[in-house]
Motif scaffolding. Structure first.
Motif, PDB file in Angstrom:
ATOM      1  N   SER A 152       0.834  -1.212   0.000  1.00 37.59           N
ATOM      2  CA  SER A 152       0.000   0.000   0.000  1.00 37.59           C
ATOM      3  C   SER A 152       0.862   1.252   0.000  1.00 37.59           C
ATOM      4  O   SER A 152       0.577   2.220  -0.730  1.00 37.59           O
ATOM      5  N   ILE A 153       1.932   1.261   0.805  1.00 41.24           N
ATOM      6  CA  ILE A 153       2.824   2.423   0.865  1.00 41.24           C
ATOM      7  C   ILE A 153       3.455   2.682  -0.498  1.00 41.24           C
ATOM      8  O   ILE A 153       3.512   3.834  -0.981  1.00 41.24           O
ATOM      9  N   LEU A 154       3.922   1.640  -1.158  1.00 39.11           N
ATOM     10  CA  LEU A 154       4.567   1.813  -2.468  1.00 39.11           C
ATOM     11  C   LEU A 154       3.592   2.361  -3.508  1.00 39.11           C
ATOM     12  O   LEU A 154       3.935   3.268  -4.281  1.00 39.11           O
ATOM     13  N   LEU A 155       2.385   1.813  -3.535  1.00 38.58           N
ATOM     14  CA  LEU A 155       1.403   2.277  -4.525  1.00 38.58           C
ATOM     15  C   LEU A 155       0.969   3.716  -4.253  1.00 38.58           C
ATOM     16  O   LEU A 155       0.812   4.515  -5.181  1.00 38.58           O
ATOM     17  N   ALA A 205      -5.687   1.135  -0.811  1.00 37.17           N
ATOM     18  CA  ALA A 205      -5.386   0.359   0.394  1.00 37.17           C
ATOM     19  C   ALA A 205      -6.460  -0.698   0.642  1.00 37.17           C
ATOM     20  O   ALA A 205      -6.146  -1.826   1.056  1.00 37.17           O
ATOM     21  N   THR A 206      -7.722  -0.357   0.381  1.00 36.90           N
ATOM     22  CA  THR A 206      -8.812  -1.318   0.581  1.00 36.90           C
ATOM     23  C   THR A 206      -8.698  -2.483  -0.394  1.00 36.90           C
ATOM     24  O   THR A 206      -8.904  -3.651  -0.025  1.00 36.90           O
ATOM     25  N   ILE A 251      -9.259  -2.575   7.175  1.00 40.96           N
ATOM     26  CA  ILE A 251      -9.871  -1.559   6.308  1.00 40.96           C
ATOM     27  C   ILE A 251     -10.312  -0.340   7.117  1.00 40.96           C
ATOM     28  O   ILE A 251     -10.362   0.775   6.580  1.00 40.96           O
ATOM     29  N   CYS A 252     -10.624  -0.528   8.402  1.00 44.09           N
ATOM     30  CA  CYS A 252     -10.982   0.635   9.230  1.00 44.09           C
ATOM     31  C   CYS A 252      -9.847   1.662   9.252  1.00 44.09           C
ATOM     32  O   CYS A 252     -10.104   2.864   9.334  1.00 44.09           O
TER      33      CYS A 252
END
Length: 848
Positions: free
Chosen positions: A601-604, A831-832, A786-787
């Motif tokens: 997620s961080i990379l994207l 991220a989701t 996801i929260c």
């Protein structure tokens, strides 16, 4: 506390201009930084790194040449002021000693000589003024020969005035210390005229005394007045000398702090040389000067022992210390508290709905209602509270779901959800409604379906509120506090960031990684705040309107949100998810899923921000910018830091293998006690640190756990179970994941992440229980992750809220709502998707 605030807090107000000009020097340091960075790192192509580094080395030596004269000027100012004050105060101490000796020689005979010759000398108003001056030593004056002649024990008039003034205005020993002798000439003449009458009485008193008392032990009125006079003079002078000693200590800290700031900002090494070769050799900071002040204080204690406490030195020192503390409390602490109170009043947007708050002068509000008692100020939060009350009463009286207890629990659920969503009252206060209403409305049932009595329900609800999960949360706060207090977090972060170089894209990714990692251990509330502090030097040296500033701030916030899903203790929603899992998930499997998901997620998100902002380009679009490199701290790890590191690593390792050692430790909550005991017993953390824990989060989580258990015990979950079973019937596990994921994302975007987990984790658990294969832990895990991914709005989570308040030097916000909508919403979706795809596969792989 920042040193600039500490300086204001500890300074003597009348000497303010004589202290080191810390704020002015700090501003000049930032000007030197801009000049240094502008000269050495112009906006050029990135291949010029080598040349820029050479220029930067030259600029660092130039800054010393510019900065040292300013330090020398401040040092000279302090030297001149100190030498004047020291000479004056040491002379006063010597004169006071002589005064005491003369009084001791004269003894009680001084009173008789005064009574025989009451008009021998003129009243010296200046000497009386030396008694009534303030604790700061205002209007300080050397005792002249005439004032010594007029002192008690001489033939002067002061003893008679002191004596008669105390006759007229002082009624008890307890209040005499607070009275100030009047300085009015009229009062003086009146006391002289009354002297003959009072003198006759005193003559009889003195001549009839048979005991061989001294002036310091006699119980006569004259002796009492004399001791009172000297007590005031000694305590006043003791506070003045103590203030001068504090003046030197504060300024010495000021030089050390400003030089440390200078070295850090300009990459110089001036501090050690200047402190050792210049400051410590300056007279006020030498051991000789410190010995002079310490000796003066000891002499004053000796005088107080002789004149006031009848030889008891320990009591003399204690009383002088009390007087000094009272002076500090009145003159400084009171002002400081008033400043803090004014600031807090300025930050309060809404007040509690009390009579005092309702009936007051109208302030900001939606509208105002005039009444005979005053004007009622109607605010948005007040309307929310009224609506919540109406909803609650309505749901209690109209059955919405089957079963009395289930319907009451549904009313509590909607009532608390509405208050949590609107934040009409503090979130943790809403959580405290849960146990109150569960008990009072008799919602709780036992396993046989019987309604528990209120005493039994009370024991039940409080037993589930303080669960091992809450202990795990407190253990996480302890680790976070220890890492921050020992500066380990800053040391590690600056070492990592020093490797990032000066390329904007690399610096951006480094900060995102650091923000994410820090959020795993020091919470995603403290981590972005720390990162925003570290980027200040970078932001100060960016060209105006550079896109790198807002890009970096938003990147830190988004990465901190992702970090909130990376470890079980990084956010309350993770702990709520762990609480609901049966059996609880161990840390090793959590990391096996969460770390890859967070990393991807961080990379994207990093790639997405580079495309959106293009932060490497200069504002004119004709070149590239180069970032000021962060320098790693040179401080070596102390024993305390190694101790904290070892305890933290051992605790985390035990959490990772908690299931394997469950027979010996019972639960992860018991392991959480290890850092608490280790840090508080060894002095790493103090009682004040414990009080600073985020107890509002603890109570919020406790209320959420109680509500979840209440939904189960009331029978409401059985009703929901039937509805959900019909809704998901015929869907596969992954289809349910795809349906649940956007629902969780939308809700967590608009309300608190923690509240979203409180509401949605029980639903995910029940849905998972109804699916073939019992995958409830998988759905709970996905819901918890996801929260943390809901970050599309400025109000979506603490990191976003902190980022939204960041301002530049002109007071303008770096980020707008458009920044969050344009970048936060896509980041949330990315991220989701990662959680519901990569995370889903990893959860299956670890056996969930």
């Amino acid at each position: 506390m920042k040193f600039s605030s500490s300086l204001k807090f500890n300074a003597v107000s009348e000497w303010w201009d004589e202290y080191i000009a810390y704020d002015a020097l700090k501003k000049y340091i930032y000007q030197l930084e801009k000049q240094q960075h502008g000269d050495s790192l112009p906006y050029r192509d990135l291949e010029a790194n080598e040349q820029a580094a050479l220029l930067g080395q030259a600029a660092r030596s130039d800054t010393d040449v510019l900065f040292e004269p300013l330090l020398n000027k401040e040092l000279r100012k302090i030297e001149l002021f100190y030498e004047t004050q020291e000479k004056e105060q040491l002379e006063e101490v010597a004169d006071l000693e002589e005064h005491v000796n003369r009084q001791e020689e004269d003894g009680l005979d001084g009173a008789l000589r005064y009574l025989d010759h009451p008009d021998e000398d003129e009243y010296d108003e200046d000497d009386d003024d030396s008694i009534s001056r303030s604790p700061e030593g205002r209007r300080r004056r050397k005792l002249s020969t005439s004032s010594r002649r007029n002192a008690p024990g001489g033939n002067g008039h002061e003893a008679g005035n002191s004596l008669q003034q105390n006759r007229l205005s002082i009624s008890s020993v307890d209040t005499v210390d607070s009275e100030e002798p009047p300085k009015s000439p009229t009062i003086t003449r009146l006391a002289t005229r009354l002297g003959s009458t009072i003198g006759e009485t005193l003559k009889d008193s003195f001549t009839s005394a048979a005991a061989p008392d001294t002036i310091w032990t006699s119980k006569s009125n004259y002796a009492y007045d004399t001791r009172l006079l000297f007590k005031r003079k000694i305590t006043t002078l003791y506070v003045a000398v103590s203030n001068l000693k504090s003046y030197i200590e504060v300024n010495q800290s000021g030089f050390r702090k400003i030089l440390k700031k200078y070295d850090k900002v300009t990459y110089s090494e001036l501090k050690d040389r200047y402190i050792h070769e210049i400051v410590e050799k300056s007279y006020p900071f030498t051991p000789e000067a410190k010995d002079h002040l310490s000796g003066a204080l000891q002499r004053l204690v000796d005088l107080y022992t002789r004149c006031v406490t009848r030889g008891d030195r320990h009591r003399a020192l204690a009383q002088l210390k009390i007087h000094q503390r009272e002076n500090i409390a009145w003159e400084r602490d009171t002002v400081w508290r008033q400043m803090i109170a004014q600031q807090r009043r300025g930050e309060v947007e809404d007040e509690p709905m009390t009579i005092g708050a309702l009936y007051k002068k109208p302030g900001p509000g939606l509208f105002f209602i005039p009444t005979p008692l005053g004007t009622i100020r109607v605010t948005k939060k007040m309307i929310y509270k009224i609506i919540a009350g109406i909803i609650f009463v309505t749901l209690l009286n109209f059955p919405v779901v089957d079963g009395v207890q289930a319907n009451r629990c549904f009313a509590i659920l909607i009532f608390c959800t509405f208050l949590w969503a609107t934040e009409a009252i503090a979130l943790f206060v809403t959580s405290m409604f849960v146990p109150l209403l569960l008990v009072v409305l008799q919602v709780i049932r036992n396993d046989q379906g019987e309604v528990l009595s209120r005493p039994a329900a009370t024991k039940w609800v409080f037993s589930v509120m303080f669960s091992p999960t809450i202990m795990l949360l407190i253990g996480g706060f302890t680790i976070s506090s220890a890492l921050s207090k020992t500066n380990i977090d800053r040391v590690l972060i600056t070492k990592v960031l020093s490797l990032a170089g000066s390329r904007p894209s690399t610096v951006l990714l480094a900060f995102m990684g650091v923000s994410c990692f820090a959020s795993m251990w020091i919470s995603n509330v403290a981590a972005p705040t720390l990162c925003f502090t570290l980027i200040r030097p970078i932001l100060r040296n960016l060209p105006p309107k550079s896109a790198f500033g807002p890009c970096l701030i938003l990147a830190i916030a988004l990465a901190a949100n992702i970090g909130g899903q990376s470890s079980p203790i990084s956010s309350p929603q993770n702990l709520i998810a762990l609480q609901a899992m049966e059996p609880p998930l161990d840390w090793a499997r959590w990391f096996a899923v969460a770390l890859p998901v967070s990393g991807i997620s961080i990379l994207l998100i990093w790639v997405m921000l580079l495309v959106s902002y293009r932060p490497a380009r200069s504002p004119d679009g004709e070149g590239f910018i180069e970032i000021k490199q962060i320098r790693a701290t040179k401080e070596r790890f102390t024993h305390k830091q190694w101790w904290v590191t070892i305890v933290c690593l051992v605790t985390i390792a035990l959490w990772c293998v908690a299931h394997e050692i469950e027979e010996y430790v019972g639960d992860m909550g018991v392991i959480a006690i290890i850092p608490i005991v280790a840090f508080f017993t060894t002095g790493v953390l103090k009682k004040d640190d414990f009080e600073q824990f985020m107890w509002t989060i603890v109570f919020l989580a406790m209320g959420g756990i109680a509500l979840g258990k209440g939904v189960m015990a009331s029978g409401l979950l059985e009703v929901v179970d039937g509805i959900l079973r019909d809704a998901v019937e015929g869907f596969s596990l992954y289809s349910v994941v795809l349906i649940l994921s956007p629902v969780v994302l939308i809700i967590s975007t608009f309300i608190s992440h923690t509240i979203a987990s409180v509401l949605l984790v029980p639903i995910a658990k029940e849905v998972g229980s109804n699916l073939p294969g019992n995958h409830k832990n998988l759905l709970i895990f996905i819901t918890g992750l996801i929260c943390s991914a809901g970050m599309g709005m400025p109000v979506s989570g603490f990191p976003n809220q902190t980022a939204a308040t960041q301002e530049d030097e002109l007071g303008e916000l770096y980020l707008t709502n458009i920044d969050f909508l344009k970048n936060g919403v896509p980041a949330s979706i990315v991220a989701t998707i990662i959680v519901s795809t990569v995370g889903y596969l990893l959860m299956l792989a670890v056996g969930m």
